[in-house]
Design a protein around this motif. Structure first.
Motif, PDB file in Angstrom:
ATOM      1  N   LEU A   1      19.250 -40.744   2.284  1.00 39.55           N
ATOM      2  CA  LEU A   1      19.891 -41.909   1.683  1.00 39.55           C
ATOM      3  C   LEU A   1      20.178 -42.950   2.758  1.00 39.55           C
ATOM      4  N   GLY A   2      20.671 -42.458   3.893  1.00 38.64           N
ATOM      5  CA  GLY A   2      20.989 -43.347   5.001  1.00 38.64           C
ATOM      6  C   GLY A   2      19.760 -44.073   5.494  1.00 38.64           C
ATOM      7  N   ILE A   3      18.640 -43.325   5.634  1.00 35.12           N
ATOM      8  CA  ILE A   3      17.417 -43.934   6.134  1.00 35.12           C
ATOM      9  C   ILE A   3      16.901 -44.977   5.150  1.00 35.12           C
ATOM     10  N   ALA A   4      16.945 -44.633   3.833  1.00 35.19           N
ATOM     11  CA  ALA A   4      16.482 -45.579   2.822  1.00 35.19           C
ATOM     12  C   ALA A   4      17.331 -46.843   2.850  1.00 35.19           C
ATOM     13  N   GLY A   5      18.658 -46.645   2.982  1.00 38.27           N
ATOM     14  CA  GLY A   5      19.557 -47.792   3.066  1.00 38.27           C
ATOM     15  C   GLY A   5      19.243 -48.644   4.279  1.00 38.27           C
ATOM     16  N   GLY A   6      19.005 -47.972   5.415  1.00 36.76           N
ATOM     17  CA  GLY A   6      18.677 -48.675   6.655  1.00 36.76           C
ATOM     18  C   GLY A   6      17.417 -49.492   6.504  1.00 36.76           C
ATOM     19  N   MET A   7      16.409 -48.906   5.812  1.00 42.69           N
ATOM     20  CA  MET A   7      15.144 -49.609   5.614  1.00 42.69           C
ATOM     21  C   MET A   7      15.351 -50.873   4.785  1.00 42.69           C
ATOM     22  N   ILE A   8      16.159 -50.751   3.718  1.00 43.24           N
ATOM     23  CA  ILE A   8      16.396 -51.917   2.854  1.00 43.24           C
ATOM     24  C   ILE A   8      17.071 -53.019   3.660  1.00 43.24           C
ATOM     25  N   VAL A   9      18.069 -52.633   4.455  1.00 39.76           N
ATOM     26  CA  VAL A   9      18.748 -53.619   5.295  1.00 39.76           C
ATOM     27  C   VAL A   9      17.757 -54.262   6.258  1.00 39.76           C
ATOM     28  N   ALA A  10      16.912 -53.405   6.904  1.00 39.67           N
ATOM     29  CA  ALA A  10      15.955 -53.918   7.884  1.00 39.67           C
ATOM     30  C   ALA A  10      14.993 -54.913   7.239  1.00 39.67           C
ATOM     31  N   LEU A  11      14.595 -54.624   5.995  1.00 39.16           N
ATOM     32  CA  LEU A  11      13.670 -55.526   5.304  1.00 39.16           C
ATOM     33  C   LEU A  11      14.355 -56.835   4.926  1.00 39.16           C
ATOM     34  N   ALA A  12      15.646 -56.753   4.622  1.00 36.98           N
ATOM     35  CA  ALA A  12      16.346 -57.937   4.125  1.00 36.98           C
ATOM     36  C   ALA A  12      16.921 -58.796   5.252  1.00 36.98           C
ATOM     37  N   VAL A  13      17.076 -58.198   6.436  1.00 35.33           N
ATOM     38  CA  VAL A  13      17.774 -58.870   7.539  1.00 35.33           C
ATOM     39  C   VAL A  13      17.298 -60.305   7.821  1.00 35.33           C
ATOM     40  N   PRO A  14      15.983 -60.548   7.894  1.00 37.29           N
ATOM     41  CA  PRO A  14      15.554 -61.912   8.241  1.00 37.29           C
ATOM     42  C   PRO A  14      16.063 -62.950   7.252  1.00 37.29           C
TER      43      PRO A  14
ATOM     44  N   LEU B   1      18.915 -62.714   5.762  1.00 35.59           N
ATOM     45  CA  LEU B   1      20.368 -62.805   5.889  1.00 35.59           C
ATOM     46  C   LEU B   1      20.780 -63.623   7.108  1.00 35.59           C
ATOM     47  N   ILE B   2      20.056 -63.433   8.242  1.00 31.28           N
ATOM     48  CA  ILE B   2      20.535 -64.118   9.452  1.00 31.28           C
ATOM     49  C   ILE B   2      19.922 -65.504   9.621  1.00 31.28           C
ATOM     50  N   ARG B   3      18.666 -65.690   9.235  1.00 29.66           N
ATOM     51  CA  ARG B   3      18.039 -67.013   9.263  1.00 29.66           C
ATOM     52  C   ARG B   3      18.203 -67.763  10.583  1.00 29.66           C
ATOM     53  N   SER B   4      18.206 -67.016  11.677  1.00 26.06           N
ATOM     54  CA  SER B   4      18.315 -67.682  12.977  1.00 26.06           C
ATOM     55  C   SER B   4      17.124 -67.240  13.813  1.00 26.06           C
ATOM     56  N   ASP B   5      16.399 -68.209  14.344  1.00 27.00           N
ATOM     57  CA  ASP B   5      15.209 -67.889  15.115  1.00 27.00           C
ATOM     58  C   ASP B   5      15.556 -67.074  16.346  1.00 27.00           C
ATOM     59  N   PHE B   6      16.692 -67.452  16.960  1.00 20.21           N
ATOM     60  CA  PHE B   6      17.089 -66.756  18.175  1.00 20.21           C
ATOM     61  C   PHE B   6      17.346 -65.288  17.904  1.00 20.21           C
ATOM     62  N   TRP B   7      18.138 -64.998  16.861  1.00 17.78           N
ATOM     63  CA  TRP B   7      18.482 -63.596  16.580  1.00 17.78           C
ATOM     64  C   TRP B   7      17.297 -62.813  16.057  1.00 17.78           C
ATOM     65  N   LEU B   8      16.393 -63.506  15.372  1.00 20.01           N
ATOM     66  CA  LEU B   8      15.180 -62.823  14.917  1.00 20.01           C
ATOM     67  C   LEU B   8      14.352 -62.401  16.129  1.00 20.01           C
ATOM     68  N   GLY B   9      14.264 -63.305  17.118  1.00 20.33           N
ATOM     69  CA  GLY B   9      13.556 -62.977  18.366  1.00 20.33           C
ATOM     70  C   GLY B   9      14.210 -61.795  19.061  1.00 20.33           C
ATOM     71  N   PHE B  10      15.537 -61.792  19.056  1.00 21.17           N
ATOM     72  CA  PHE B  10      16.276 -60.680  19.649  1.00 21.17           C
ATOM     73  C   PHE B  10      15.924 -59.362  18.960  1.00 21.17           C
ATOM     74  N   LEU B  11      15.904 -59.404  17.615  1.00 26.25           N
ATOM     75  CA  LEU B  11      15.601 -58.177  16.864  1.00 26.25           C
ATOM     76  C   LEU B  11      14.169 -57.709  17.122  1.00 26.25           C
ATOM     77  N   ILE B  12      13.252 -58.660  17.286  1.00 27.00           N
ATOM     78  CA  ILE B  12      11.864 -58.279  17.563  1.00 27.00           C
ATOM     79  C   ILE B  12      11.785 -57.520  18.885  1.00 27.00           C
ATOM     80  N   THR B  13      12.490 -58.023  19.899  1.00 25.71           N
ATOM     81  CA  THR B  13      12.511 -57.326  21.193  1.00 25.71           C
ATOM     82  C   THR B  13      13.117 -55.934  21.044  1.00 25.71           C
ATOM     83  N   VAL B  14      14.220 -55.857  20.300  1.00 27.80           N
ATOM     84  CA  VAL B  14      14.866 -54.560  20.093  1.00 27.80           C
ATOM     85  C   VAL B  14      13.889 -53.584  19.439  1.00 27.80           C
ATOM     86  N   LEU B  15      13.200 -54.048  18.394  1.00 25.77           N
ATOM     87  CA  LEU B  15      12.276 -53.163  17.670  1.00 25.77           C
ATOM     88  C   LEU B  15      11.101 -52.754  18.547  1.00 25.77           C
ATOM     89  N   LEU B  16      10.547 -53.734  19.274  1.00 23.74           N
ATOM     90  CA  LEU B  16       9.381 -53.438  20.122  1.00 23.74           C
ATOM     91  C   LEU B  16       9.729 -52.356  21.136  1.00 23.74           C
TER      92      LEU B  16
END
Lengths: 319, 290
Positions: A4-17, A19-34
Motif C-alpha cells: 500500500l505504501g509503495i502504491a501510494g508513493g508511486m501515485i505521489v511520485a507521478l503527481a508531484v510535477p 503539484l510543485i510546478r517549479s522548474d528548479f525543484w523539478l530539476g532537483f528531483l531529477i538529480t535525486v532520482l538519477l
C-alpha cells in the motif's frame, strides 16, 4: 501494508510535477532520482555482494559516451541509445569483473583497481578523437519525444522516475532471488560461501554486470539531459564518489536506502548552498563530512535508523 | 625514434620525477603497506603540506628551511586525524577506513578550494631553474635534491622501523593487534604514531616538491593513485621497494610520454598498477601474500 505504501508513493511520485510546478525543484528531483537509480546499481555490487567499487565512473562514462557517439556518429535513436549504453556498461563490468575476480581481488585491492580502470578510461577519452578529446561532445538539440529530448523538465522527470523504478525493482527482485542470497553470503563470508558450493566468481560477475549496465543507463540519461559530456564529467572521480555515497548514507543492501540516501544527500547539498551561498566545493565539503559522520555514528545508514526506531515503537506497543 | 640521445635524457628525467613519486609513496608505505590503513586522504594531506610551505614562502621562509616546520606540523595533523577521526569512525573495519579517509580527503580538498580558490600557484626561488650537468643530460637542481632526499628518507624510515622500540611496536601491531595489546602496547597510540610519521613524510615531500611543482587544491589527484601504485608495485611495507617502485614508475611515465605522446604518459602508470594487482599483488619485492 508495504505494498500500500509503495502504491501510494508511486501515485505521489507521478503527481508531484503537477503539484510543485517549479522548474528548479523539478530539476532537483531529477538529480535525486538519477542518483537514487545509480546508487541502487552500486548497491547491487557494494551493498549486497560487499564489493566496494571506487570507480563506477567507468560504467557511467562508458554509457554516456556510448549513447552520445552512437547518436551523433551513427544516428542511433537515443531511446535505443539507452539500451546500447546499458549493454556497453555491462560489457565494461564484464571486463573489469572477469579480470579482478578471476585473480581474487578483494576489499581495498578491488576498490583501487576499479579506480584505476576509471582513470585509464578518462585518459583515453581525453586523447581519443571519437570522444571529442578534452573538449567533449555536444548532442545536437532536436527537441521531440522520439529524440528523448523534452521541452520542459517534465519529460525528463518521468524518464528518470522510470529509471529509478527499474533500478529499485532490480534490487527488490535481487533480494528475493537465489543470486541475491548468494551475494549476501559472499558479503558475509566469501570463503564459507565457496565451501558451501556457491560459485563466487560467477555470482560476483553477475553482480558487476548488472551494476555496470544500470550505471551505464544512468550515464546515457545524463547525456540526454545535459546534452553534453566530457572526460572529466564522465570518468572523473566526482561521479564515482557521488554514486557510492548515496547507498552508504541511505543504507547498504536495502531497496529503499539509495532513494533515501540520494534525497538526503542532495537535500543537504542544496541546504548548504542556501545557507552559505553558492561557492565552489561547498556542497562537497558537506558530502565528505556527511560520509565520515555516517560511518562513525550510523554505519547501517538511514535505513538502519528507520528500522531501529520502528522496532522500538513495536516493542513499546507490545509492552 | 629509439635514439639513445633522446631516450637517455628522458629516462633520467623520469628517474628524478620518480624520486618525487617515491617521496610521496614512502609515507604511504608505512600507513598502507605496514598497517593496512587504506589512506585515500594521502594526496590531500600532501596538498595541505604544499600550501603550508607555499604560505611560509610568502613570509620569506625558504622551502628547504620550511622542512623544520612542516614535518612536525604534518606529523601532528596526521596523529590527530588518525586518533580522533579515522580510528574512531572506522570501527576496525577495512571498508570503513576506506570510506572515512575518502570522506576526509573530500572535506580537506574542498576546504582548500573554498579558501584558496582553484588557481594553481607557484613560487619563485633562485635555484628553481638551476641545472646540473651530469654528463649525459642536464638535470634540474631541485629534482636532484629530491632524488637524494628520497634515498635519505627511505633509509631513515627503514632504521626507524627496524632498529627502534617504536618500530618494533609498529611491527608488532601490524602482525598481531590483540597480542600486541596484551603485551602492554597502546595500539591506538601506535596507529596514530604510524599515521603521523607517514604524514610527516608528506611534509618533507611537500617542501622538496614546491620549488619545482605547483600548488592547487586538486593536486592530490596527481599523486594519490600513483602513490598506491608505487606501494603495491614495490611490495607492501617495503621501503626499498617503494623507492625502486617510485623510480620505475617515473621512468615508465617519462618513456610512455615520449613514445605515446605527453597526454598518454600517465596511462602507463595505471596499466602497470592494474597488471601488478592482477598478476603479482605481492609486488616486486614483497613476500607472497597469504
Amino acid at each position: 501494508m508495504a505494498r500500500l505504501g509503495i502504491a501510494g508513493g508511486m501515485i505521489v511520485a507521478l503527481a508531484v510535477p503537477y503539484l510543485i510546478r517549479s522548474d528548479f525543484w523539478l530539476g532537483f528531483l531529477i538529480t535525486v532520482l538519477l542518483f537514487a537509480a545509480m546508487g541502487m546499481a552500486w548497491n547491487v555490487l557494494g551493498g549486497y555482494a560487499g564489493q566496494f567499487s571506487f570507480g563506477h565512473a567507468a560504467f557511467f562514462g562508458t554509457g554516456a559516451y556510448a549513447s552520445a557517439i552512437l547518436h551523433i556518429g551513427f544516428g542511433l535513436n537515443p531511446w535505443l541509445g539507452l539500451a546500447a549504453a546499458a549493454v556497453a556498461g555491462g560489457l565494461v563490468g564484464l571486463v573489469i569483473g572477469t579480470l579482478s575476480f578471476r585473480y581474487g581481488l578483494r576489499g581495498s585491492y578491488f576498490a583501487l583497481i576499479t579506480l584505476a580502470f576509471a582513470e585509464v578510461l578518462r585518459i583515453l577519452a581525453n586523447t581519443a578523437e571519437f570522444t571529442g578529446g578534452g573538449v567533449g561532445l555536444y548532442v545536437p538539440l532536436k527537441v521531440g519525444v522520439a529524440n528523448l529530448q523534452f521541452e520542459s523538465k517534465l519529460g525528463y522527470y518521468y524518464v528518470a522516475l522510470g529509471f529509478t523504478v527499474l533500478s529499485l525493482g532490480v534490487g527488490w527482485a535481487l533480494e528475493r532471488s537465489r543470486l541475491g542470497a548468494r551475494l549476501m553470503a559472499i558479503r558475509e563470508n566469501e570463503d564459507a560461501a565457496r565451501a558451501l558450493g556457491v560459485d563466487t566468481f560467477m555470482c560476483k560477475l553477475q553482480a558487476i554486470v548488472i551494476s555496470g549496465a544500470l550505471t551505464g543507463l544512468g550515464g546515457a540519461f545524463y547525456t540526454q539531459y545535459y546534452l553534453y559530456i566530457d572526460p572529466g564529467i564522465a570518468y572523473g572521480p566526482g561521479v564515482s564518489v557521488e554514486i557510492l555515497l548515496v547507498p552508504i548514507i541511505g543504507g547498504l543492501g536495502t531497496v529503499f536506502g539509495p532513494l533515501l540516501g540520494s534525497a538526503v544527500l542532495h537535500g543537504a547539498g542544496e541546504l548548504a548552498r542556501r545557507l552559505v551561498g553558492d561557492a565552489p566545493g561547498l556542497s562537497l565539503i558537506f558530502y565528505g563530512a556527511l560520509l565520515v559522520i555516517m560511518v562513525r555514528f550510523l554505519p547501517e545508514g538511514l535505513m538502519g535508523l528507520v528500522w531501529r526506531l520502528s522496532r522500538r515503537r513495536e516493542r513499546a506497543a507490545n509492552a | 625514434m629509439l635514439d639513445p640521445v633522446i631516450l637517455l635524457p628522458a629516462a633520467i628525467n623520469g628517474l628524478t620525477m620518480g624520486a618525487v613519486y617515491a617521496l610521496v609513496a614512502l609515507g604511504l608505505t608505512l600507513i598502507y603497506g605496514v598497517l593496512h590503513i587504506i589512506n585515500f586522504a594521502h594526496g590531500s594531506l600532501l596538498m595541505v603540506g604544499l600550501y603550508g610551505a607555499f604560505f611560509l614562502h610568502r613570509f620569506g621562509v625558504d622551502p628547504y628551511l620550511a622542512l623544520l616546520v612542516m614535518v612536525p606540523a604534518l606529523f601532528a595533523l596526521g596523529y590527530v586525524l588518525q586518533w580522533s577521526v579515522i580510528g574512531r569512525a572506522s570501527h576496525g573495519s577495512d571498508q570503513n577506513v576506506l570510506l572515512v579517509t575518502l570522506g576526509a580527503s573530500i572535506v580537506i580538498e574542498n576546504l582548500a578550494l573554498y579558501f584558496f580558490s582553484a588557481d594553481t600557484q607557484t613560487i619563485d626561488t633562485p635555484y628553481a631553474i638551476a641545472m646540473v650537468d651530469i654528463g649525459v643530460a642536464l638535470v634540474s637542481l631541485p629534482r636532484l635534491i629530491a632524488l637524494g632526499a628520497s634515498l635519505a628518507l627511505a633509509a631513515i624510515l627503514w632504521l626507524l622501523i627496524a632498529r627502534t622500540d617504536l618500530g618494533r611496536a609498529i611491527r608488532a601491531v601490524a602482525k598481531e593487534r590483540q597480542g600486541a595489546r596484551l603485551m602492554g602496547i597502546d595500539v591506538d597510540h601506535i596507529f596514530a604514531m604510524s599515521f603521523g610519521i607517514g604524514t610527516a613524510c608528506l611534509g618533507a615531500a611537500a617542501c622538496l616538491l614546491l620549488p619545482m611543482f605547483y600548488v592547487s587544491p586538486h593536486i592530490g589527484h596527481v599523486f594519490v593513485l600513483v602513490a598506491f601504485t608505487v606501494v603495491v608495485l614495490g611490495g607492501m611495507g617495503s621501503f626499498s621497494g617503494a623507492l625502486i617502485g617510485g623510480l620505475l614508475i617515473g621512468v615508465t611515465e617519462s618513456l610512455c610520454g615520449l613514445l605515446l605522446g605527453e597526454s598518454l604518459g600517465q596511462i602507463g602508470i595505471f596499466l602497470i598498477f592494474i597488471a601488478t594487482l592482477l598478476f603479482r599483488p605481492s609486488g616486486l619485492f614483497g613476500s607472497r601474500l597469504s
